[in-house]
Design a protein around this motif. Structure first.
Motif, mmCIF file in Angstrom:
data_model
loop_
_atom_site.group_PDB
_atom_site.id
_atom_site.type_symbol
_atom_site.label_atom_id
_atom_site.label_comp_id
_atom_site.label_asym_id
_atom_site.label_seq_id
_atom_site.Cartn_x
_atom_site.Cartn_y
_atom_site.Cartn_z
ATOM 1 N N ASN A 62 29.557 -30.035 16.006
ATOM 2 C CA ASN A 62 29.299 -31.476 15.921
ATOM 3 C C ASN A 62 29.365 -31.994 14.487
ATOM 4 N N ARG A 63 28.980 -31.163 13.516
ATOM 5 C CA ARG A 63 29.075 -31.577 12.118
ATOM 6 C C ARG A 63 30.534 -31.689 11.678
ATOM 7 N N TYR A 64 31.421 -31.037 12.434
ATOM 8 C CA TYR A 64 32.840 -31.027 12.070
ATOM 9 C C TYR A 64 33.516 -32.367 12.338
ATOM 10 N N GLN A 65 32.934 -33.168 13.201
ATOM 11 C CA GLN A 65 33.619 -34.397 13.611
ATOM 12 C C GLN A 65 33.449 -35.531 12.610
ATOM 13 N N ASN A 66 32.585 -35.358 11.638
ATOM 14 C CA ASN A 66 32.321 -36.452 10.706
ATOM 15 C C ASN A 66 33.427 -36.567 9.659
ATOM 16 N N ASP A 67 33.683 -37.778 9.232
ATOM 17 C CA ASP A 67 34.722 -38.038 8.239
ATOM 18 C C ASP A 67 34.171 -37.771 6.847
ATOM 19 N N SER A 68 33.881 -36.494 6.590
ATOM 20 C CA SER A 68 33.307 -36.082 5.312
ATOM 21 C C SER A 68 33.942 -34.761 4.918
ATOM 22 N N LEU A 69 34.534 -34.707 3.726
ATOM 23 C CA LEU A 69 35.171 -33.474 3.272
ATOM 24 C C LEU A 69 34.144 -32.371 3.061
ATOM 25 N N ASP A 70 32.952 -32.727 2.570
ATOM 26 C CA ASP A 70 31.895 -31.724 2.384
ATOM 27 C C ASP A 70 31.508 -31.093 3.714
ATOM 28 N N GLU A 71 31.294 -31.929 4.720
ATOM 29 C CA GLU A 71 30.886 -31.408 6.019
ATOM 30 C C GLU A 71 32.015 -30.620 6.673
ATOM 31 N N GLU A 72 33.250 -31.097 6.523
ATOM 32 C CA GLU A 72 34.383 -30.359 7.079
ATOM 33 C C GLU A 72 34.483 -28.975 6.448
ATOM 34 N N PHE A 73 34.371 -28.919 5.126
ATOM 35 C CA PHE A 73 34.461 -27.640 4.420
ATOM 36 C C PHE A 73 33.405 -26.659 4.902
ATOM 37 N N LEU A 74 32.146 -27.107 4.977
ATOM 38 C CA LEU A 74 31.056 -26.206 5.333
ATOM 39 C C LEU A 74 31.065 -25.840 6.814
ATOM 40 N N ALA A 75 31.303 -26.826 7.676
ATOM 41 C CA ALA A 75 31.345 -26.523 9.113
ATOM 42 C C ALA A 75 32.502 -25.582 9.429
ATOM 43 N N ALA A 76 33.660 -25.807 8.798
ATOM 44 C CA ALA A 76 34.821 -24.933 9.039
ATOM 45 C C ALA A 76 34.525 -23.511 8.589
ATOM 46 N N ARG A 77 33.879 -23.372 7.414
ATOM 47 C CA ARG A 77 33.586 -22.020 6.921
ATOM 48 C C ARG A 77 32.588 -21.309 7.828
ATOM 49 N N ILE A 78 31.546 -22.019 8.257
ATOM 50 C CA ILE A 78 30.550 -21.403 9.145
ATOM 51 C C ILE A 78 31.192 -20.974 10.456
#
Length: 464
Positions: free
Chosen positions: A109-125
């Motif tokens: 769910n954190r991956y869907q936000n339009d945020s590069l920080d959240e995309e980076f961290l959610a993708a890595r996790i």
């Protein structure tokens, strides 16, 4: 950032930070700034597993997950995700704990936000946790991860659409895109039956591949991760995108450009950093080119053959001797310094030769072709060994099957005696006779004078 006495052990400091965060989940007694600072300090300790055990327990992982996905405040949540990503990387056993606690959907769910920080961290996790779960298909459809990931790739495509080809995106965008590509590769690897869910991302991936500025060593992030991601996708279902009707070689030419920049002449007198990197990271690029050749229309196939195989101009000399891309690939395919990539290169050249052994020998010469054919268990074409006049084109021009050089360009060996008179021949024979007699007298070697031998065998003709 909180400070602690130098006399306090790291372990006790880590435990104290975990306890503070645990209490805060119940009492919400920390300010946003204090909560974020506490998590940041824990992140620093957690970069080294030594004496950081409280982080990696079930309780420690659960505390981090709650701070990361309960969304008390965004800054603290991001710090908690950084702590969690470090833990999952450093102590692989924590990945199973994460899954058992049921936080995979929270990360998705954190991956869907339009945020590069959240995309980076959610993708890595999520990337790290894919190695410990069989639930990837569930993530893709029930949790809608495929949709979120496609949307993220679309956002990256829009960013690249707004910049010129020679511009670079921000470092954070590169990092986020790289992690998304790593996640995409793992998702399609562990759930190959679901690759069609990512078909709509193929056009954006090729757009980014074309717009991305290439460094002097192109096979680095994010190009390598992008190539890896394309490798698992169903490109045949997006043939109209891969081979645009306006220019069917558009994307093929870009991939070969990357290949060209990645390969140096192994015989050049400089450090072979580029070829070393290519030997380590080039296999996916070669495999992707092989996959694309298989589904290519005629025009794209002809372009690949023209760029990857020696031209008629190169055949004026033994092939593999100049600096063209085809020659560099041939040299590397036979190089002892390219043990990882040699077989991949040879397979590419074989398949670009329409997987036909005789055509392969005609294209690259038996000297280069023999190793691949033998290792692959392909029967050698007898005609290539028995006949030195193998035509390679419709004009009937013939080539030496061993060197690949055009026969009409091979140097003609001149008879050294053709312009000598009979008297000069006799003088030369006498000179050789004397030289061999002197050699025998040294006692260093036991040699029979060839002139004496010819005389005994009756092969001398007495001149008037």
């Amino acid at each position: 950032m909180a400070t602690h006495s130098s006399n306090t052990s790291k372990l006790s400091q880590v435990q104290a930070l975990v306890d503070v965060l645990k209490v805060d989940l119940q009492d919400h007694n920390l300010s946003q700034e204090k909560r974020a600072t506490t998590l940041e300090e824990l992140k620093v300790f957690g970069r080294d597993a030594n004496q950081s055990d409280p982080i990696f327990t079930k309780e420690g992982i659960e505390i981090l997950c709650k701070h990361a996905f309960a969304r008390t405040d965004n800054k603290s949540a991001l710090e908690a995700m950084r702590c969690l990503a470090n833990a999952l990387l450093i102590v692989p056993e924590t990945r199973q704990i994460f899954l058992e606690l049921g936080y995979a959907e929270g990360a998705v769910n954190r991956y869907q936000n339009d945020s590069l920080d959240e995309e980076f961290l959610a993708a890595r996790i999520l990337f790290l946790v894919t190695y410990a779960t069989a639930d990837v298909p569930k993530w893709l459809e029930e949790y809608k991860l495929a949709d979120y990931l496609n949307d993220a790739i679309s956002r990256h495509g829009k960013i690249y659409s707004r910049i010129n080809k020679n511009e670079q995106p921000s470092a954070l965008q590169d990092m986020a895109f790289t992690e998304t590509m790593k996640l995409l590769f793992n998702l399609t690897h562990f759930a190959p039956e679901k690759v069609d869910l990512f078909s709509r991302s193929v056009p954006n991936l090729f757009k980014i591949l074309y717009k991305r500025t290439l460094s002097s060593l192109p096979l680095q992030s994010p190009i390598t991760q992008l190539v890896n991601a394309l490798l698992n996708l169903d490109l045949s279902s997006q043939a109209g995108c891969v081979f645009p009707s306006s220019n069917s070689i558009y994307n093929v030419a870009r991939l070969i450009e990357i290949l060209d920049f990645s390969v140096e002449n192994p015989n050049d007198n400089h450090d072979n950093q580029r070829n070393q990197l290519f030997d380590e990271a080039g296999a996916p690029l070669i495999t992707l080119l092989r996959k694309i050749f298989e589904i290519s229309p005629d025009q794209a196939k002809e372009y690949m053959q023209k760029r990857l195989l020696p031209s008629n101009e190169e055949r004026k000399n033994p092939i593999g001797k100049d600096g063209s891309l085809a020659s560099r690939l041939l040299q590397l395919s036979a190089s002892a310094a390219a043990m990882n990539i040699r077989q991949h290169l040879a397979s590419l050249l074989f398949e670009v030769s329409n997987s036909n052994p005789e055509e392969f020998v005609r294209n690259v010469g038996y000297g280069y072709a023999s190793g691949l054919l033998l290792s692959a268990g392909v029967q050698l074409p007898q005609s290539a060994l028995e006949d030195l006049s193998i035509s390679s084109d419709s004009s009937g021009r013939v080539f030496n099957p061993v060197t690949g050089q055009a026969l009409d360009s091979e140097p003609q060996i001149k008879d050294p005696f053709s312009e000598m008179t009979d008297e000069e021949k006799e003088q030369e024979a006498e000179r050789l006779f004397v030289l061999f007699e002197r050699l025998k007298q040294t006692g260093v070697v036991d040699v029979q004078n060839p002139v004496e031998k010819a005389l005994h065998e009756g092969r001398f003709e007495e001149l008037d």
